[in-house]
Design a protein around this motif. Structure first.
Motif, mmCIF file in Angstrom:
data_model
loop_
_atom_site.group_PDB
_atom_site.id
_atom_site.type_symbol
_atom_site.label_atom_id
_atom_site.label_comp_id
_atom_site.label_asym_id
_atom_site.label_seq_id
_atom_site.Cartn_x
_atom_site.Cartn_y
_atom_site.Cartn_z
ATOM 1 N N ALA A 1 15.219 33.729 3.871
ATOM 2 C CA ALA A 1 14.440 34.733 4.580
ATOM 3 C C ALA A 1 13.850 35.730 3.602
ATOM 4 O O ALA A 1 14.529 36.160 2.653
ATOM 5 C CB ALA A 1 15.305 35.468 5.594
ATOM 6 N N GLY A 2 12.591 36.099 3.818
ATOM 7 C CA GLY A 2 12.016 37.203 3.078
ATOM 8 C C GLY A 2 12.491 38.516 3.673
ATOM 9 O O GLY A 2 12.529 38.673 4.899
ATOM 10 N N MET A 3 12.852 39.449 2.786
ATOM 11 C CA MET A 3 13.355 40.747 3.224
ATOM 12 C C MET A 3 12.306 41.808 2.900
ATOM 13 O O MET A 3 11.909 41.973 1.737
ATOM 14 C CB MET A 3 14.675 41.078 2.529
ATOM 15 C CG MET A 3 15.768 40.038 2.735
ATOM 16 S SD MET A 3 16.462 40.090 4.407
ATOM 17 C CE MET A 3 17.499 41.558 4.277
ATOM 18 N N LEU A 4 11.871 42.520 3.898
ATOM 19 C CA LEU A 4 10.861 43.557 3.731
ATOM 20 C C LEU A 4 11.435 44.906 4.125
ATOM 21 O O LEU A 4 12.301 44.993 5.004
ATOM 22 C CB LEU A 4 9.632 43.253 4.595
ATOM 23 C CG LEU A 4 8.895 41.945 4.269
ATOM 24 C CD1 LEU A 4 7.749 41.732 5.255
ATOM 25 C CD2 LEU A 4 8.369 41.973 2.833
ATOM 26 N N GLY B 1 13.931 52.365 5.936
ATOM 27 C CA GLY B 1 14.932 52.699 4.928
ATOM 28 C C GLY B 1 15.842 51.555 4.548
ATOM 29 O O GLY B 1 16.742 51.735 3.716
ATOM 30 N N VAL B 2 15.654 50.380 5.109
ATOM 31 C CA VAL B 2 16.484 49.217 4.775
ATOM 32 C C VAL B 2 15.575 48.014 4.607
ATOM 33 O O VAL B 2 14.411 48.011 5.021
ATOM 34 C CB VAL B 2 17.532 48.934 5.871
ATOM 35 C CG1 VAL B 2 18.508 50.094 6.016
ATOM 36 C CG2 VAL B 2 16.850 48.644 7.203
ATOM 37 N N ALA C 1 14.783 48.798 -3.268
ATOM 38 C CA ALA C 1 13.769 47.784 -3.552
ATOM 39 C C ALA C 1 12.781 47.685 -2.391
ATOM 40 O O ALA C 1 13.152 47.829 -1.227
ATOM 41 C CB ALA C 1 14.435 46.435 -3.793
ATOM 42 N N PRO C 2 11.500 47.376 -2.688
ATOM 43 C CA PRO C 2 10.508 47.229 -1.623
ATOM 44 C C PRO C 2 10.628 45.919 -0.871
ATOM 45 O O PRO C 2 10.147 45.794 0.244
ATOM 46 C CB PRO C 2 9.182 47.300 -2.368
ATOM 47 C CG PRO C 2 9.502 46.809 -3.746
ATOM 48 C CD PRO C 2 10.894 47.267 -4.050
ATOM 49 N N ALA C 3 11.242 44.908 -1.489
ATOM 50 C CA ALA C 3 11.357 43.597 -0.844
ATOM 51 C C ALA C 3 12.477 42.822 -1.518
ATOM 52 O O ALA C 3 13.033 43.248 -2.546
ATOM 53 C CB ALA C 3 10.043 42.830 -0.918
ATOM 54 N N GLY C 4 12.801 41.682 -0.958
ATOM 55 C CA GLY C 4 13.850 40.847 -1.520
ATOM 56 C C GLY C 4 13.843 39.478 -0.868
ATOM 57 O O GLY C 4 13.012 39.172 -0.010
ATOM 58 N N GLU D 1 18.779 38.677 -3.289
ATOM 59 C CA GLU D 1 18.165 38.911 -4.589
ATOM 60 C C GLU D 1 17.021 39.899 -4.392
ATOM 61 O O GLU D 1 16.159 39.693 -3.520
ATOM 62 C CB GLU D 1 17.626 37.610 -5.180
ATOM 63 C CG GLU D 1 18.728 36.600 -5.481
ATOM 64 C CD GLU D 1 18.164 35.288 -5.982
ATOM 65 O OE1 GLU D 1 17.157 34.836 -5.392
ATOM 66 O OE2 GLU D 1 18.709 34.726 -6.938
ATOM 67 N N ALA D 2 17.047 40.961 -5.199
ATOM 68 C CA ALA D 2 16.024 41.990 -5.072
ATOM 69 C C ALA D 2 15.961 42.780 -6.360
ATOM 70 O O ALA D 2 16.940 42.816 -7.137
ATOM 71 C CB ALA D 2 16.339 42.910 -3.892
ATOM 72 N N PRO D 3 14.814 43.405 -6.656
ATOM 73 C CA PRO D 3 14.729 44.258 -7.848
ATOM 74 C C PRO D 3 15.819 45.329 -7.819
ATOM 75 O O PRO D 3 16.052 45.969 -6.791
ATOM 76 C CB PRO D 3 13.332 44.876 -7.733
ATOM 77 C CG PRO D 3 12.551 43.907 -6.900
ATOM 78 C CD PRO D 3 13.525 43.340 -5.945
#
Length: 768
Positions: free
Chosen positions: A81-84, A88-89, A63-66, A109-111
């Motif tokens: 927290a926003g995950m970017l 590679g992670v 996923a590109p983000a989460g 939560e992420a695509p």
């Protein structure tokens, strides 16, 4: 399948088999399981430092983000927290309360992730780091930088340095320390005095050095005596070690971590660069406690930007906290260190190289000549201040000469050494006179009874002179000394001779007798590198040494050497350094001795002093090369069939200190006594190695050295001067306990080989 459990089991087995058929081992390796890890960092939030910046990383996901939520054990939401995507992670971070170890749960939560992916984490609080940023610069560099600025710019520059916590290094460079006499060595911190008074630049209890190698072993005496407790060194095997001197003085030497300078750590760069580099640096220091040092010596134009970056850093983070000029932080950290840390042993085979100049030997010669002159001045100044107030001369010797109580002409013999002396002096017209019992650090009026020289031509083949202990012979080919035999017939000179110069040739030789005093052998010589030069060898009827003097007018080279080859292989070499001595059994180059050098063999010793030529290379074979420069170079040599103590060596070295001669024309209204000294040291195995007079002349500071290994009381008594009160002080001039009253004087306890400074106030003429 009549019950629910059997149904679920059958369906699960079927799905597992289908999945196994679809996901081959290669496919399983290509699709790693989703994993979320949490890592506390070194960063703690303001204002309380209870929240830590925790970084989360999710791997095994495309996923590109989460979005990541974190809950405590009671399912209370701690943060989101926003995950970017990066590297590679997925990465994100949160400030979380972390005063103690805690257990939390993250939900990602992420695509591509079916429902929140829950992961339990156990978080342990990391260290709360304190970083002491020290800018320790040479006082000369700071003073020179200010001197070139106009007044307003000087004020601005001073303010910048004060804000940056700049302090003046109380320790000179290693090569410089080897050249100093006792008093400037002990008062090395005094270079910072003008900076304190004029610019407010302080000297802290910390010194910075490039390395411990090459420093005199007595350096801790000067440091501890100025209340310098810590030495920061750039290199060292141990994180910390005790650096001790023979008198028991010691300082804690702390090794600067690799890369621990503000430029490397990004203090002048963008905030993210500074954060990354500091985090990486502290990670490498994980096993060294929670305090570390950052140090620099440069006071460059980037300092204001660095200070601004550190100020902003401390507004953002409670920890790592950066202390500007953090001497107090070092003191707190050092208090937790064990007192039995391994000691530093100073190698003597790698003395410091003198900075490149036209002539390193000229540096040493200049220092030595200035030292000899200053000691004469120091010995007479307090007496001249009180006994010769009516004189208009600035020179204290001339001032005293004007007021000596005598109606006949003569001269003052001024003894700048700490021992009473009998010696031969050279009068201005070429005559010589023996003077007796000149007080230590004092003077005596002597009637002019000089002996005129008697010049005798001699044949080079038979040129010899006999003194009290040695009979010397000049080599008829080179003009060097080829022989020195004692009364038992033992030869002390090796095959290459004493006072040898490469390629030298003897041109002429004469003998000059001084009846009742001694004799000179004067050789006029030539050497390819030196041109024509003159050597004078003096032997004495009543002294155990010989003196050698060379005059070189026009050498082709700025620096050259005179060789001294002893007869016996050297077992050990000892030499005086400021405030003490050192020794080695190895070959050694660029050695700078103060007043004596002892080459010890199994059956005796040869003592040397090079007055202007104190820079010497020594081989274990017993060969010495004294580096000299244009002009006069003087040497004194004494032999001993037994190994002399350091006390004997000290007396030998001080006895070579030239006695000054000041003409006295006579004064019918003179009031000054004909002999005396300002202050008397009662013990003969101790020495006053420094005498300092206040600007107004009403106070004196006396530096006293114990020349024995036993701790004991030394007593100072009134000489021509007395005083109202006395206080022991450190070498920075601050009062401390340790002085007791004694009849007509004082007593002070000094450790073995130690030095004490005593300030005498209310100084006056004794009986006045």
């Amino acid at each position: 399948m009549t019950d629910r459990r059997s149904f679920v089991t059958t369906v699960t087995s079927s799905l597992s088999g289908a999945a196994a058929g679809l996901l081959t081992p290669r496919a399983l390796l290509a699709t790693p399981a989703l994993q979320v890890v949490a890592q506390p960092t070194v960063f703690w939030a303001q204002p309380t430092g209870s929240e830590n910046l925790v970084r989360f990383a999710a791997s095994g996901i495309d996923a590109p983000a989460g979005r990541l939520r974190v809950y405590d054990g009671a399912r209370r939401l701690l943060g989101t927290a926003g995950m970017l995507r990066s590297g590679g992670v997925l990465q994100g971070e949160l400030w979380l309360p972390l005063d103690r170890p805690v257990s939390v749960t993250s939900e990602l939560e992420a695509p591509g992730v079916r429902g929140p992916h829950r992961t339990p984490h156990r978080l342990t609080p990391p260290k709360r780091w304190t970083i002491a940023w020290l800018t320790i610069a040479a006082p000369d560099d700071l003073a020179n930088a200010l001197a070139d600025l106009p007044p307003v710019a000087r004020i601005v520059q001073t303010a910048i340095w004060q804000e940056a916590g700049v302090i003046a290094n109380p320790l000179a460079a290693a090569w410089r320390l080897h050249q100093l006499d006792h008093l400037p060595f002990l008062r090395g911190e005094s270079g910072a005095h003008p900076l304190r008074n004029q610019a407010g630049i302080q000297t802290a209890s910390i010194a910075l050095i490039d390395d411990v190698d090459g420093f005199p072993a007595t350096t801790p005496i000067a440091l501890a005596g100025s209340d310098v407790r810590y030495v920061i060194r750039r290199h060292g095997a141990a994180p910390y070690a005790w650096w001790s001197a023979p008198d028991g003085s010691r300082v804690l030497a702390v090794t600067l971590p690799s890369g621990a300078d503000p430029d490397t750590l990004g203090f002048a760069d963008a905030a993210e660069v500074m954060e990354s580099r500091i985090a990486t640096h502290l990670a490498s220091r994980a096993s060294d406690g929670s305090f570390t040092l950052v140090a620099q010596t440069a006071v460059h134009d980037r300092l204001p930007r660095m200070v601004a970056a550190v100020t902003e850093w401390n507004r953002r983070y409670a920890f790592p906290r950066i202390l500007i000029g953090g001497a107090e932080g070092l003191a707190a950290a050092a208090a937790t260190l064990p007192q039995d840390a391994s000691p530093i042993t100073l190698p003597t085979s790698n003395l410091p190289a003198i900075p490149p100049t036209a002539s390193p030997a000229a540096h040493v010669a200049t220092e030595r000549i200035a030292s000899m002159r200053s000691r004469v001045d120091a010995a007479l100044r307090p007496l001249a201040n009180f006994l010769a107030n009516g004189s208009h001369h600035d020179d204290p010797g001339r001032r005293l000469a004007d007021t000596i109580d005598t109606t006949v002409a003569g001269f003052l013999a001024v003894n700048p050494s700490p021992f009473r002396r009998t010696a031969v002096v050279d009068l201005p017209d070429g005559r010589r006179q023996r003077v007796t019992d000149i007080p230590a650090l004092g003077y005596a009026f002597v009637l002019d009874e000089g002996v005129a020289p008697e010049t005798l031509p001699v044949e080079p083949a038979t040129a010899r002179a006999r003194g009290a202990t040695l009979t010397v012979t000049v080599d008829p080919g080179t003009g060097a000394l080829r022989s020195a035999r004692d009364r038992h017939g033992r030869e002390w000179i090796g095959a290459e001779g004493f006072n040898a110069a490469d390629g030298s040739v003897l041109l002429s030789l004469e003998r000059i007798d001084y009846p009742g005093i001694g004799a000179d052998l004067v050789a006029r010589r030539f050497a390819p590198r030196l041109g024509d030069f003159t050597s004078r060898i003096s032997v004495w009827n009543n002294a155990p040494w010989i003196d050698i003097e060379n005059w070189v007018d026009q050498p082709e080279q700025s620096e050259f050497a005179f060789g001294f080859d002893t007869e016996a292989t050297r077992r050990r070499l000892r030499w005086e350094v400021p405030a003490g001595s050192q020794e080695t059994t190895e070959d050694i180059t660029s050695l700078t001795h103060l007043r004596w050098l002892a080459s010890d063999s199994d059956d005796g010793s040869v003592l040397f002093r090079g007055l202007e030529s104190a820079l010497v290379d020594v081989e274990r074979s017993g060969h010495l090369e004294f580096r000299s420069v244009r002009g006069r170079s003087r040497f004194r040599v004494q032999v001993a069939s037994t190994t002399p103590s350091n006390q004997v060596c000290a007396r030998f070295g001080w006895n070579a200190e030239p006695i000054a001669v000041v003409p006295v024309s006579g004064n019918t209204r003179g009031s000054a006594p004909r002999f005396g000294t300002a202050v008397v040291l009662d013990q003969t195995d101790a020495a006053i190695v420094g005498l300092d007079t206040s600007v107004d002349g009403t106070a004196m500071t006396v530096f006293v050295q114990n020349l024995t290994s036993e701790s004991r009381f030394l007593t100072l008594g009134y000489g021509l001067l007395a005083w109202s009160s006395a206080h022991r002080i450190d070498f920075r001039g601050r009062e401390m306990a340790g002085v007791s009253d004694a009849p007509d004087g004082l007593a002070v306890r000094i450790s073995g080989w130690g030095i004490a400074a005593v300030r005498l106030t209310g100084v006056r003429v004794r009986g006045g």
